[in-house]
Design a protein around this motif. Sequence first.
Motif, PDB file in Angstrom:
ATOM      1  N   VAL A 121      29.680  78.332  12.679  1.00 36.24           N
ATOM      2  CA  VAL A 121      29.334  76.866  12.892  1.00 36.24           C
ATOM      3  C   VAL A 121      30.423  75.991  12.224  1.00 36.24           C
ATOM      4  N   GLY A 122      30.656  76.235  10.986  1.00 35.76           N
ATOM      5  CA  GLY A 122      31.599  75.665  10.283  1.00 35.76           C
ATOM      6  C   GLY A 122      33.017  75.635  10.854  1.00 35.76           C
ATOM      7  N   MET A 123      33.364  76.835  10.886  1.00 39.47           N
ATOM      8  CA  MET A 123      34.693  77.209  11.443  1.00 39.47           C
ATOM      9  C   MET A 123      34.967  76.482  12.528  1.00 39.47           C
ATOM     10  N   LEU A 124      33.970  76.362  13.595  1.00 41.19           N
ATOM     11  CA  LEU A 124      34.114  75.660  14.825  1.00 41.19           C
ATOM     12  C   LEU A 124      34.144  74.265  14.609  1.00 41.19           C
ATOM     13  N   GLY A 125      33.444  73.809  13.631  1.00 39.96           N
ATOM     14  CA  GLY A 125      33.349  72.246  13.760  1.00 39.96           C
ATOM     15  C   GLY A 125      32.061  71.827  14.197  1.00 39.96           C
ATOM     16  N   LEU A 126      31.117  72.517  14.430  1.00 36.00           N
ATOM     17  CA  LEU A 126      29.929  72.203  15.338  1.00 36.00           C
ATOM     18  C   LEU A 126      28.862  71.765  14.157  1.00 36.00           C
ATOM     19  N   GLY A 127      28.965  71.632  13.028  1.00 31.55           N
ATOM     20  CA  GLY A 127      27.734  71.331  12.168  1.00 31.55           C
ATOM     21  C   GLY A 127      27.020  70.052  12.389  1.00 31.55           C
TER      22      GLY A 127
ATOM     23  N   HIS B 298      22.452  68.539  19.641  1.00 29.96           N
ATOM     24  CA  HIS B 298      22.804  67.994  21.036  1.00 29.96           C
ATOM     25  C   HIS B 298      22.865  68.975  21.996  1.00 29.96           C
ATOM     26  N   ARG B 299      22.329  68.679  23.150  1.00 32.90           N
ATOM     27  CA  ARG B 299      22.270  69.225  24.577  1.00 32.90           C
ATOM     28  C   ARG B 299      23.701  69.406  25.122  1.00 32.90           C
ATOM     29  N   PRO B 300      23.768  70.351  26.003  1.00 29.84           N
ATOM     30  CA  PRO B 300      25.192  70.323  26.543  1.00 29.84           C
ATOM     31  C   PRO B 300      25.714  69.113  27.274  1.00 29.84           C
ATOM     32  N   SER B 301      24.676  68.431  27.734  1.00 33.70           N
ATOM     33  CA  SER B 301      25.106  67.060  28.749  1.00 33.70           C
ATOM     34  C   SER B 301      25.783  66.166  27.414  1.00 33.70           C
ATOM     35  N   GLN B 302      25.286  66.400  26.121  1.00 34.11           N
ATOM     36  CA  GLN B 302      25.792  65.407  25.086  1.00 34.11           C
ATOM     37  C   GLN B 302      27.060  65.705  24.514  1.00 34.11           C
ATOM     38  N   LEU B 303      27.696  66.867  25.087  1.00 39.12           N
ATOM     39  CA  LEU B 303      28.832  67.395  24.453  1.00 39.12           C
ATOM     40  C   LEU B 303      30.094  67.334  25.456  1.00 39.12           C
ATOM     41  N   SER B 304      31.257  67.274  24.918  1.00 38.01           N
ATOM     42  CA  SER B 304      32.522  67.341  25.610  1.00 38.01           C
ATOM     43  C   SER B 304      32.583  68.744  26.133  1.00 38.01           C
ATOM     44  N   GLY B 305      33.659  68.952  27.137  1.00 33.01           N
ATOM     45  CA  GLY B 305      33.844  70.324  27.599  1.00 33.01           C
ATOM     46  C   GLY B 305      34.560  71.286  26.581  1.00 33.01           C
ATOM     47  N   GLY B 306      35.270  70.856  25.664  1.00 30.44           N
ATOM     48  CA  GLY B 306      35.660  71.596  24.382  1.00 30.44           C
ATOM     49  C   GLY B 306      34.573  71.965  23.590  1.00 30.44           C
TER      50      GLY B 306
END
Length: 268
Positions: free
Chosen positions: A137-143, A148-156
């Motif tokens: 999670v840290g490596m991917l910067g998702l902390g 958040h649910r998918p609809s609240q996230l950008s495509g990337g």
Amino acid sequence: MTTTPIAGRATVVAARATELTKVYGQGETQVVALDHVSVDFRAAEFTAIMGPSGSGKSTLMHCVAGLDDFSSGSVRIGDTELGTLKDRQLTRLRRDKIGFIFQAFNLLPTLTAQENITLPMDIAGRKPDKQWLEEVVGMLGLGDRLAHRPSQLSGGQQQRVAVARALASRPEIIFGDEPTGNLDSRAGAEVLGFLRNSVRQLGQTVVMVTHDPVAAAYADRVVFLADGRIVDELHGPTADAVLDRMRMLPGGTGAPHGRGQAAAHRTV
């Protein structure tokens, strides 16, 4: 575990196809999608598979990943021969040893990012390794995006969640089918960079099908298919070098058939 000698050292083979053939239809409608393909995918290496449309690249990945059956030949994931497995055993192997990243993300809209990441392990009744999960999670910067649910996230960000899901169970090998195909260039570069880092920093094995020379340049090597056969490969690729090789392939923009033919078995 299968090994192959590389410059005087033994290197683990994460997956191996030997004389792999896939035929669709019969008689006049018969199509040979894979024609006696033999290839090794080494552990802790990033391999891209490329070729013209209809060359068999996605079919090869799907057969090696256990997502599709094959007509003849053999496929091994580690020391396990896929052809000997019953459906339930194959399902367990895919769940425990293989990670998948697809172009369409395949996230469940009602789950949070964290719930999507751990879903395969939840289904299997396994608890995630907390330290490993935090590292991914840290490596991917998702902390700060886990709730958040998918609809609240950008495509990337959604594709980063898909990458984290593939990495979270620490599978032996990750397969990506055009994993950046639905992303803009910036988001695609981010995801490819994370896959590159997962190989360098985490020792992960990644096999990716792509049509994009820029994406392929993130890999350690590129395997080229044409007419269901491996016809060439490139180590330490650049986008320009990949594009030049693609132009030389049968079905490309100008090389005679057979130019650049490589050895039948790829143990490199």
